[in-house]
Design a protein around this motif. Structure first.
Motif, PDB file in Angstrom:
ATOM      1  N   HIS A   1      33.611  12.856  10.766  1.00 21.67           N
ATOM      2  CA  HIS A   1      32.760  11.824  11.349  1.00 21.67           C
ATOM      3  C   HIS A   1      31.960  11.152  10.245  1.00 21.67           C
ATOM      4  O   HIS A   1      31.484  11.806   9.333  1.00 21.67           O
ATOM      5  CB  HIS A   1      31.804  12.477  12.348  1.00 21.67           C
ATOM      6  N   THR A   2      31.815   9.879  10.336  1.00 17.80           N
ATOM      7  CA  THR A   2      30.925   9.153   9.449  1.00 17.80           C
ATOM      8  C   THR A   2      30.170   8.112  10.260  1.00 17.80           C
ATOM      9  O   THR A   2      30.713   7.534  11.192  1.00 17.80           O
ATOM     10  CB  THR A   2      31.674   8.484   8.280  1.00 17.80           C
ATOM     11  N   SER A   3      28.941   7.921   9.897  1.00 19.75           N
ATOM     12  CA  SER A   3      28.163   6.874  10.566  1.00 19.75           C
ATOM     13  C   SER A   3      27.679   5.851   9.549  1.00 19.75           C
ATOM     14  O   SER A   3      26.692   5.168   9.760  1.00 19.75           O
ATOM     15  CB  SER A   3      26.981   7.489  11.321  1.00 19.75           C
ATOM     16  N   LYS A   4      28.395   5.748   8.443  1.00 19.02           N
ATOM     17  CA  LYS A   4      27.987   4.884   7.343  1.00 19.02           C
ATOM     18  C   LYS A   4      27.834   3.426   7.785  1.00 19.02           C
ATOM     19  O   LYS A   4      26.822   2.797   7.497  1.00 19.02           O
ATOM     20  CB  LYS A   4      28.976   4.986   6.200  1.00 19.02           C
ATOM     21  N   LEU A   5      28.805   2.879   8.480  1.00 16.58           N
ATOM     22  CA  LEU A   5      28.692   1.484   8.909  1.00 16.58           C
ATOM     23  C   LEU A   5      27.576   1.308   9.937  1.00 16.58           C
ATOM     24  O   LEU A   5      26.875   0.312   9.932  1.00 16.58           O
ATOM     25  CB  LEU A   5      30.011   0.983   9.481  1.00 16.58           C
ATOM     26  N   ALA A   6      27.400   2.287  10.801  1.00 15.33           N
ATOM     27  CA  ALA A   6      26.367   2.181  11.827  1.00 15.33           C
ATOM     28  C   ALA A   6      24.975   2.169  11.204  1.00 15.33           C
ATOM     29  O   ALA A   6      24.068   1.535  11.723  1.00 15.33           O
ATOM     30  CB  ALA A   6      26.481   3.328  12.817  1.00 15.33           C
ATOM     31  N   ARG A   7      24.811   2.875  10.088  1.00 15.74           N
ATOM     32  CA  ARG A   7      23.502   2.912   9.452  1.00 15.74           C
ATOM     33  C   ARG A   7      23.233   1.680   8.604  1.00 15.74           C
ATOM     34  O   ARG A   7      22.105   1.407   8.240  1.00 15.74           O
ATOM     35  CB  ARG A   7      23.387   4.164   8.586  1.00 15.74           C
ATOM     36  N   GLY A   8      24.257   0.920   8.254  1.00 17.57           N
ATOM     37  CA  GLY A   8      24.080  -0.220   7.363  1.00 17.57           C
ATOM     38  C   GLY A   8      23.067  -1.235   7.839  1.00 17.57           C
ATOM     39  O   GLY A   8      22.199  -1.664   7.087  1.00 17.57           O
ATOM     40  N   ALA A   9      23.149  -1.618   9.087  1.00 13.62           N
ATOM     41  CA  ALA A   9      22.255  -2.645   9.604  1.00 13.62           C
ATOM     42  C   ALA A   9      20.844  -2.122   9.806  1.00 13.62           C
ATOM     43  O   ALA A   9      19.892  -2.888   9.839  1.00 13.62           O
ATOM     44  CB  ALA A   9      22.796  -3.192  10.921  1.00 13.62           C
ATOM     45  N   GLU A  10      20.691  -0.801   9.937  1.00 13.85           N
ATOM     46  CA  GLU A  10      19.379  -0.221  10.181  1.00 13.85           C
ATOM     47  C   GLU A  10      18.552  -0.097   8.912  1.00 13.85           C
ATOM     48  O   GLU A  10      17.348   0.093   8.978  1.00 13.85           O
ATOM     49  CB  GLU A  10      19.539   1.156  10.818  1.00 13.85           C
ATOM     50  N   ASP A  11      19.168  -0.164   7.741  1.00 15.87           N
ATOM     51  CA  ASP A  11      18.477   0.019   6.475  1.00 15.87           C
ATOM     52  C   ASP A  11      17.679  -1.245   6.139  1.00 15.87           C
ATOM     53  O   ASP A  11      18.256  -2.299   5.897  1.00 15.87           O
ATOM     54  CB  ASP A  11      19.504   0.322   5.383  1.00 15.87           C
ATOM     55  N   PRO A  12      16.339  -1.157   6.089  1.00 15.30           N
ATOM     56  CA  PRO A  12      15.533  -2.353   5.812  1.00 15.30           C
ATOM     57  C   PRO A  12      15.800  -2.937   4.422  1.00 15.30           C
ATOM     58  O   PRO A  12      15.586  -4.131   4.202  1.00 15.30           O
ATOM     59  CB  PRO A  12      14.091  -1.862   5.931  1.00 15.30           C
ATOM     60  N   ALA A  13      16.282  -2.113   3.499  1.00 11.02           N
ATOM     61  CA  ALA A  13      16.577  -2.612   2.155  1.00 11.02           C
ATOM     62  C   ALA A  13      17.850  -3.457   2.125  1.00 11.02           C
ATOM     63  O   ALA A  13      18.129  -4.136   1.143  1.00 11.02           O
ATOM     64  CB  ALA A  13      16.716  -1.436   1.190  1.00 11.02           C
ATOM     65  N   ARG A  14      18.619  -3.421   3.187  1.00 11.43           N
ATOM     66  CA  ARG A  14      19.887  -4.159   3.230  1.00 11.43           C
ATOM     67  C   ARG A  14      19.758  -5.341   4.189  1.00 11.43           C
ATOM     68  O   ARG A  14      20.472  -5.443   5.159  1.00 11.43           O
ATOM     69  CB  ARG A  14      21.003  -3.209   3.649  1.00 11.43           C
ATOM     70  N   ASN A  15      18.864  -6.229   3.870  1.00 14.43           N
ATOM     71  CA  ASN A  15      18.603  -7.342   4.790  1.00 14.43           C
ATOM     72  C   ASN A  15      19.760  -8.329   4.894  1.00 14.43           C
ATOM     73  O   ASN A  15      19.809  -9.129   5.800  1.00 14.43           O
ATOM     74  CB  ASN A  15      17.310  -8.060   4.412  1.00 14.43           C
ATOM     75  N   LEU A  16      20.723  -8.276   3.981  1.00 11.64           N
ATOM     76  CA  LEU A  16      21.878  -9.172   4.063  1.00 11.64           C
ATOM     77  C   LEU A  16      23.020  -8.588   4.894  1.00 11.64           C
ATOM     78  O   LEU A  16      23.983  -9.258   5.209  1.00 11.64           O
ATOM     79  CB  LEU A  16      22.396  -9.506   2.662  1.00 11.64           C
ATOM     80  N   PHE A  17      22.907  -7.285   5.231  1.00  4.59           N
ATOM     81  CA  PHE A  17      23.973  -6.621   5.979  1.00  4.59           C
ATOM     82  C   PHE A  17      24.000  -7.127   7.410  1.00  4.59           C
ATOM     83  O   PHE A  17      22.992  -7.235   8.084  1.00  4.59           O
ATOM     84  CB  PHE A  17      23.744  -5.109   6.001  1.00  4.59           C
ATOM     85  N   SER A  18      25.208  -7.440   7.868  1.00  3.31           N
ATOM     86  CA  SER A  18      25.420  -7.696   9.292  1.00  3.31           C
ATOM     87  C   SER A  18      26.867  -7.327   9.589  1.00  3.31           C
ATOM     88  O   SER A  18      27.694  -7.246   8.697  1.00  3.31           O
ATOM     89  CB  SER A  18      25.142  -9.160   9.654  1.00  3.31           C
ATOM     90  N   TYR A  19      27.156  -7.075  10.857  1.00  2.00           N
ATOM     91  CA  TYR A  19      28.517  -6.737  11.270  1.00  2.00           C
ATOM     92  C   TYR A  19      29.322  -8.015  11.369  1.00  2.00           C
ATOM     93  O   TYR A  19      29.598  -8.518  12.454  1.00  2.00           O
ATOM     94  CB  TYR A  19      28.497  -5.998  12.603  1.00  2.00           C
ATOM     95  N   ASP A  20      29.694  -8.536  10.217  1.00  2.00           N
ATOM     96  CA  ASP A  20      30.371  -9.820  10.153  1.00  2.00           C
ATOM     97  C   ASP A  20      31.226  -9.854   8.896  1.00  2.00           C
ATOM     98  O   ASP A  20      30.791  -9.406   7.836  1.00  2.00           O
ATOM     99  CB  ASP A  20      29.319 -10.938  10.116  1.00  2.00           C
ATOM    100  N   ALA A  21      32.419 -10.390   9.010  1.00  2.00           N
ATOM    101  CA  ALA A  21      33.328 -10.475   7.858  1.00  2.00           C
ATOM    102  C   ALA A  21      32.776 -11.356   6.749  1.00  2.00           C
ATOM    103  O   ALA A  21      33.277 -11.321   5.626  1.00  2.00           O
ATOM    104  CB  ALA A  21      34.696 -10.990   8.303  1.00  2.00           C
ATOM    105  N   LYS A  22      31.736 -12.112   7.018  1.00  2.00           N
ATOM    106  CA  LYS A  22      31.105 -12.951   5.992  1.00  2.00           C
ATOM    107  C   LYS A  22      30.031 -12.193   5.211  1.00  2.00           C
ATOM    108  O   LYS A  22      29.505 -12.704   4.239  1.00  2.00           O
ATOM    109  CB  LYS A  22      30.503 -14.194   6.630  1.00  2.00           C
ATOM    110  N   SER A  23      29.697 -10.987   5.642  1.00  4.29           N
ATOM    111  CA  SER A  23      28.680 -10.183   4.972  1.00  4.29           C
ATOM    112  C   SER A  23      29.333  -9.370   3.854  1.00  4.29           C
ATOM    113  O   SER A  23      30.138  -8.471   4.124  1.00  4.29           O
ATOM    114  CB  SER A  23      28.009  -9.234   5.968  1.00  4.29           C
ATOM    115  N   PRO A  24      29.009  -9.642   2.574  1.00  2.13           N
ATOM    116  CA  PRO A  24      29.599  -8.883   1.471  1.00  2.13           C
ATOM    117  C   PRO A  24      29.302  -7.389   1.559  1.00  2.13           C
ATOM    118  O   PRO A  24      30.150  -6.568   1.221  1.00  2.13           O
ATOM    119  CB  PRO A  24      28.960  -9.488   0.217  1.00  2.13           C
TER     120      PRO A  24
END
Length: 175
Positions: free
Chosen positions: A32-55
């Motif tokens: 099990h991994t929750s790496k992608l699920a935690r991406g948007a929750e990290d305040p330091a990753r303000n550019l992260f979004s569940y979108d193919a345009k997000s690097p």
């Protein structure tokens, strides 16, 4: 054997845990991994979004793909060496949209990513998914592969997906 990885150096821990678990000759292995699920929750990753345009999102998807590729490669090699039959199923929870993984995003979380790879000494042909996959399809698919009948008084909301055989007989799917 179950492997869950949610710590900092997740990729290393997951692969080490996977390799350690294989030494014990498990019949069944879940990771099990929750790496992608935690991406948007990290305040330091303000550019992260569940979108193919997000690097940042694309980088996480490529990393997860590489991890799954390494696991599949190890299972394929092991299946040849020990003549074992493995079934690798990959799926997601409800996924994400924008910066949210909320179930309130009706329409975005109904179909899920789902892949199935039989790793056996002899290659077998799969069939196309009969309907879009859901979380409910995992249990019947695993039961079919393990050649285990479910309880007679129980019906499943899902169905076996992608396979026409169990992991013992290894029959090819026909058109």
């Amino acid at each position: 054997t179950a492997i869950s990885s949610t710590a900092g150096a997740e990729e290393t821990h997951m692969l080490e845990g996977f390799e350690t678990a294989l030494v014990s000759n498990p019949d069944f292995l879940i990771f099990h991994t929750s790496k992608l699920a935690r991406g948007a929750e990290d305040p330091a990753r303000n550019l992260f979004s569940y979108d193919a345009k997000s690097p940042e999102y694309l980088a996480e998807v490529f990393l997860l793909d590489a991890i799954v590729g390494q696991i599949a490669s190890e299972l394929k090699e092991r299946s040849k060496r020990y003549r074992e039959n493995w079934l690798l199923i990959g799926t997601s929870t409800n996924g994400g949209y924008g910066k949210s993984t909320s179930h309130a995003m009706s329409g975005y979380d109904e179909a899920i990513p789902f892949f199935i790879v039989p790793l056996a000494a002899n290659a077998i042909k799969l069939k196309a998914l009969s309907t879009p996959a859901s979380q409910m399809d995992i249990f019947p698919t695993v039961l079919k592969w393990l050649n285990v009948a479910g309880p007679t008084n129980m019906t499943f909301d899902g169905q076996a997906q992608g396979i026409c055989t169990n992991g013992i007989d290894l029959l090819n799917c026909t058109a």
